[in-house]
Design a protein around this motif. Structure first.
Motif, short mmCIF file in Angstrom:
data_model
loop_
_atom_site.label_atom_id
_atom_site.label_comp_id
_atom_site.label_asym_id
_atom_site.label_seq_id
_atom_site.Cartn_x
_atom_site.Cartn_y
_atom_site.Cartn_z
N MET A 125 0.85 -1.18 0.00
CA MET A 125 0.00 0.00 0.00
C MET A 125 0.89 1.23 0.00
O MET A 125 2.00 1.21 0.52
N PRO A 126 0.44 2.36 -0.59
CA PRO A 126 1.28 3.55 -0.62
C PRO A 126 1.47 4.14 0.76
O PRO A 126 0.59 4.04 1.62
N SER A 127 2.61 4.77 0.96
CA SER A 127 2.88 5.37 2.26
C SER A 127 2.01 6.60 2.47
O SER A 127 1.72 7.36 1.54
N THR A 128 1.60 6.81 3.70
CA THR A 128 0.85 7.99 4.06
C THR A 128 1.81 9.17 4.16
O THR A 128 2.81 9.11 4.86
N LYS A 129 1.51 10.24 3.44
CA LYS A 129 2.37 11.42 3.48
C LYS A 129 1.92 12.32 4.62
O LYS A 129 0.99 13.11 4.48
N SER A 130 2.55 12.19 5.74
CA SER A 130 2.15 12.97 6.91
C SER A 130 3.32 13.06 7.85
O SER A 130 4.07 12.10 8.03
N GLU A 131 3.48 14.23 8.45
CA GLU A 131 4.54 14.41 9.42
C GLU A 131 4.23 13.68 10.73
O GLU A 131 5.12 13.46 11.54
N THR A 132 2.98 13.33 10.93
CA THR A 132 2.60 12.70 12.18
C THR A 132 2.45 11.19 12.08
O THR A 132 2.23 10.53 13.09
N VAL A 133 2.55 10.64 10.89
CA VAL A 133 2.45 9.19 10.69
C VAL A 133 3.79 8.67 10.19
O VAL A 133 4.34 9.18 9.21
N ARG A 134 4.29 7.69 10.87
CA ARG A 134 5.59 7.13 10.51
C ARG A 134 5.37 6.03 9.46
O ARG A 134 4.75 5.00 9.73
N PRO A 135 5.88 6.22 8.23
CA PRO A 135 5.69 5.21 7.19
C PRO A 135 6.60 4.01 7.43
O PRO A 135 7.62 4.12 8.14
N PRO A 136 6.28 2.86 6.86
CA PRO A 136 7.15 1.70 7.04
C PRO A 136 8.51 1.92 6.40
O PRO A 136 8.60 2.43 5.28
N ALA A 137 9.55 1.55 7.13
CA ALA A 137 10.92 1.73 6.63
C ALA A 137 11.51 0.45 6.07
O ALA A 137 12.43 0.51 5.24
N VAL A 138 11.02 -0.72 6.50
CA VAL A 138 11.66 -1.97 6.09
C VAL A 138 10.69 -2.97 5.47
O VAL A 138 11.02 -4.14 5.32
N ALA A 139 9.49 -2.52 5.11
CA ALA A 139 8.57 -3.40 4.38
C ALA A 139 9.20 -3.75 3.04
O ALA A 139 9.77 -2.90 2.35
N GLY A 140 9.09 -5.03 2.67
CA GLY A 140 9.73 -5.50 1.46
C GLY A 140 11.14 -6.00 1.67
O GLY A 140 11.73 -6.62 0.77
N ARG A 141 11.69 -5.76 2.86
CA ARG A 141 13.03 -6.27 3.20
C ARG A 141 12.95 -7.21 4.40
O ARG A 141 13.34 -8.36 4.33
N PHE A 142 12.46 -6.71 5.54
CA PHE A 142 12.37 -7.54 6.73
C PHE A 142 11.08 -8.36 6.76
O PHE A 142 11.02 -9.38 7.43
N TYR A 143 10.08 -7.89 6.04
CA TYR A 143 8.81 -8.61 5.98
C TYR A 143 8.12 -8.21 4.67
O TYR A 143 8.47 -7.18 4.06
N PRO A 144 7.14 -8.97 4.19
CA PRO A 144 6.53 -8.68 2.90
C PRO A 144 5.83 -7.32 2.86
O PRO A 144 5.18 -6.92 3.83
N ALA A 145 5.94 -6.64 1.72
CA ALA A 145 5.26 -5.37 1.54
C ALA A 145 3.82 -5.57 1.07
O ALA A 145 2.99 -4.67 1.26
N ASP A 146 3.53 -6.71 0.48
CA ASP A 146 2.18 -7.00 0.02
C ASP A 146 1.31 -7.36 1.23
O ASP A 146 1.63 -8.28 1.98
N PRO A 147 0.20 -6.65 1.45
CA PRO A 147 -0.58 -6.87 2.68
C PRO A 147 -1.18 -8.27 2.77
O PRO A 147 -1.22 -8.84 3.87
N ASP A 148 -1.65 -8.82 1.67
CA ASP A 148 -2.23 -10.16 1.72
C ASP A 148 -1.18 -11.20 2.08
O ASP A 148 -1.42 -12.08 2.92
N ARG A 149 -0.03 -11.10 1.46
CA ARG A 149 1.03 -12.06 1.77
C ARG A 149 1.52 -11.87 3.21
O ARG A 149 1.77 -12.85 3.92
N LEU A 150 1.65 -10.61 3.62
CA LEU A 150 2.12 -10.34 4.98
C LEU A 150 1.16 -10.93 6.01
O LEU A 150 1.59 -11.63 6.95
N ARG A 151 -0.12 -10.67 5.86
CA ARG A 151 -1.08 -11.21 6.82
C ARG A 151 -1.06 -12.73 6.81
O ARG A 151 -1.11 -13.37 7.86
N ARG A 152 -0.99 -13.32 5.63
CA ARG A 152 -0.97 -14.78 5.52
C ARG A 152 0.28 -15.36 6.19
O ARG A 152 0.20 -16.35 6.91
N ASP A 153 1.44 -14.74 5.94
CA ASP A 153 2.68 -15.25 6.52
C ASP A 153 2.68 -15.14 8.05
O ASP A 153 3.09 -16.07 8.75
#
Length: 269
Positions: free
Chosen positions: A1-29
């Motif tokens: 999913m696209p990152s939220t552009k906000s100074e108050t929301v911290r976007p994911p820094a390691v999705a796609g490296r430490f864990y899957p970036a695809d939400p369906d695969r991530l939840r399943r895993d």
């Protein structure tokens, strides 16, 4: 999913490296890892120690913690997260100045703290607390809040006091998760020997015997162990492994711990 552009929301820094970036695969895993570790029928502990490497390697050990939390879904409302700052030098403790943390599974609400000051730098690229979030989302659902705190160079009694204050502030429906890996880049036999000694120091409530080179989250870990000692709780080992146990090279491994921490009458059942 696209990152939220906000100074108050911290976007994911390691999705796609430490864990899957695809939400369906991530939840399943994550669900598969939790299912393979559970179900676990035991009382909820006040605190847990969990690893923070890529899910491919540390996921099965981390899942031992989250299978236990999943059994209490609906009861846990806030999670205090403490762990290291790998990328930014830090003295003392720093909360994260965000109202939420985004993962591929959605937004995790963040609860502010008055216990320590906040700083963006230790959290911007840090993975040690981020990788706990998808596990929390799957295990506990969307109705949770987190208070992430980075622990830098600090005296162990100070960190123990910070942890105690964070938990008091968070209330009865909170748990603590201390994020740390164990030894790094030894051969398998050496790592097993070193990590066994570190695990014994944790179980025996001897934080001074946990060396910086034997746990990357050493300051958070020492403080958690000292807090346990001060409150009459004891760590109970749930699992321990290395990256070689999940397909990594046995010549250069990283160790992973999972512990539950609570009063002996609870954890010794």
């Amino acid at each position: 999913m696209p990152s939220t552009k906000s100074e108050t929301v911290r976007p994911p820094a390691v999705a796609g490296r430490f864990y899957p970036a695809d939400p369906d695969r991530l939840r399943r895993d994550v669900q598969r890892l939790i299912d393979e570790a559970g179900p676990v029928d035991e009382p909820l502990a006040a605190a847990y120690i969990a690893p923070h490497a890529g899910y491919r390697h540390s996921g099965p050990v981390a899942a031992q913690v989250y299978a236990r939390l999943a059994a209490h879904r609906g009861r846990v409302k806030r999670v205090v997260l403490v762990g290291p700052s790998h990328h930014a030098p830090l003295r003392g403790h720093a909360a994260a100045p965000y109202t939420g943390w985004e993962t591929p599974l959605g937004l995790v609400r963040a609860a502010a703290t008055a216990v320590v000051g906040s700083s963006r730098l230790p959290h911007e690229a840090e993975h040690s607390l981020e990788v706990q979030l998808p596990f929390l989302q799957v295990a506990l659902g969307d109705d949770i809040e987190v208070t992430p705190v980075a622990c830098g160079m600090s005296q162990t009694p100070d960190t123990a006091r910070v942890i105690a204050a964070l938990l008091e502030e968070a209330g009865e429906d909170a748990v603590l998760i201390c994020s740390t890996d164990l030894s790094h880049y030894h051969d398998q036999a050496t790592a097993e020997r070193v990590d066994a000694a570190t695990a014994e120091a944790i179980r025996s409530l001897r934080p001074r015997e946990i060396a910086p080179q034997h746990a990357c989250g050493v300051h958070a870990l020492r403080g958690t162990v000292a807090w346990a000692d001060a409150t009459g709780r004891r760590p109970r080992e749930l699992a321990r492994a290395t990256s070689a146990d999940t397909g990594g090279s046995p010549d250069r491994v990283v160790g992973y711990p999972a512990f539950a921490i609570d009063f002996p009458a609870v954890t010794d059942r």
